[in-house]
Design a protein around this motif. Structure first.
Motif, short mmCIF file in Angstrom:
data_model
loop_
_atom_site.label_atom_id
_atom_site.label_comp_id
_atom_site.label_asym_id
_atom_site.label_seq_id
_atom_site.Cartn_x
_atom_site.Cartn_y
_atom_site.Cartn_z
N ALA A 48 -2.62 -0.88 6.05
CA ALA A 48 -1.77 0.16 5.46
C ALA A 48 -0.35 0.13 6.01
N GLY A 84 -2.52 5.25 -6.31
CA GLY A 84 -2.10 4.16 -5.44
C GLY A 84 -1.03 3.32 -6.09
N TYR A 102 2.38 0.13 -5.40
CA TYR A 102 2.76 -1.16 -4.82
C TYR A 102 4.21 -1.42 -5.18
N ASP A 162 -6.45 -1.79 -4.07
CA ASP A 162 -6.49 -0.96 -2.87
C ASP A 162 -7.78 -1.21 -2.12
N SER A 172 0.86 -1.19 0.00
CA SER A 172 0.00 0.00 0.00
C SER A 172 0.89 1.23 0.00
N ALA A 215 -4.56 -3.06 1.38
CA ALA A 215 -4.58 -3.64 0.04
C ALA A 215 -4.81 -5.15 0.13
#
Length: 286
Positions: free
Chosen positions: A195, A143, A145, A168, A126, A173
């Motif tokens: 998170a 968002g 990763y 997300d 996240s 996530a």
């Protein structure tokens, strides 16, 4: 993926490029002789670049890696990626900066095969991403990763195919990874992270069918709470790989999930490998 859903981005730094035909054909199998910074932009300004480079083009340390003119640097709070690449076969330019700020880190890697030869670490599931490109002219936030992979043998030796997706959630996530082993059986990793990177319980969702891609007819499938999922966009449709944006339900939440399907049976076909140099050039000079 951008907050408005119009753009996406993938960046992979390869040492020993697993999808390199040159690496597969080489006698020495020296991973440092086959490095690449793969950069892909999705959306209405889509671009693809993956130039393979030799060991002289590689520089790395505990907080950085540089491959040719592109580099990643970790400053303790964020990963900054400076990109300067050219696509192929069309020589379009990709030049810009991406900054990824993790919200937290996970505990450690997972083994994808029974022998422990292939390891995957979804290190920062996240994150926030800021994208600022000069070429093409593109800026967005969204968002993100960050993960790492490493292995002791070619992917096609251990796996026949896999599917992966990430979405997300309001508190973190979800990541789904279904791996099919070459010698039969497989492994399902259904993961949910807060998170801050701490792992939360999640029951593996039921399978959800998806249509094959339009041109290469790549098979696709995923998982969803209600056993249903819908393809919103197909970003990559290749002979052995597809990347798509899905509408699904995970963890009780409606989500947009980035999804990939990989067929390693198709990838190891000699005809497919002969096609790859058109997309993955390897200059004669370092």
């Amino acid at each position: 993926m951008s907050d408005d859903g119009r753009h996406g981005l993938t960046i992979i730094a390869f040492i020993g490029s697993v999808f390199s035909p040159y690496y597969a054909w080489s006698a020495e199998k020296d991973p440092f002789a086959h490095c690449a910074m793969n950069v892909v932009l999705y959306g209405d300004r889509g671009r693809f670049a993956m130039t393979e480079r030799r060991a002289a083009s590689l520089s790395r340390g505990p907080d950085h890696i540089a491959i040719g003119p592109s580099a990643m640097h970790w400053d303790g709070t964020a990963l900054t990626v400076r990109i300067d690449e050219r696509g192929a076969p069309l020589p379009h330019r990709l030049r810009g900066t991406v900054r990824l700020e993790p919200r937290g880190f996970t505990a450690g890697p997972f083994h994808l095969d029974r022998a422990g030869r292939h390891r995957w670490w979804p290190m920062a599931p996240s994150s926030r991403v800021e994208v600022d490109f000069d070429q093409p002219d593109l800026r967005w936030s969204g968002g993100g990763y960050f993960d790492t992979n490493d292995g002791d043998e070619p992917l096609e030796a251990a796996f026949s195919r896999w599917t992966w997706c990430r979405a997300d959630l309001p508190d973190g996530a979800a990541i789904l990874y279904d791996v099919h082993h070459r010698d039969g059986g497989g492994q399902n990793l259904s993961l949910r992270f807060s998170a801050d990177g701490s792992r939360r319980e999640i029951r593996p969702p039921p399978a959800a069918s998806l249509p094959a891609t339009g041109f290469w007819r790549m098979p696709r499938e995923t998982r969803s709470d209600d056993g249903r999922s819908r393809v919103l966009a197909t970003y990559e449709d290749t002979p052995f790989y597809a990347r798509s944006l899905l509408a699904s339900t995970l963890g009780g939440e409606p989500v947009r999930a980035m999804h990939e399907s990989l067929s390693l049976d198709r990838f190891r076909n000699p005809l497919v490998r002969l096609m790859l140099p058109f997309r993955i050039p390897r200059p004669l000079a370092p």
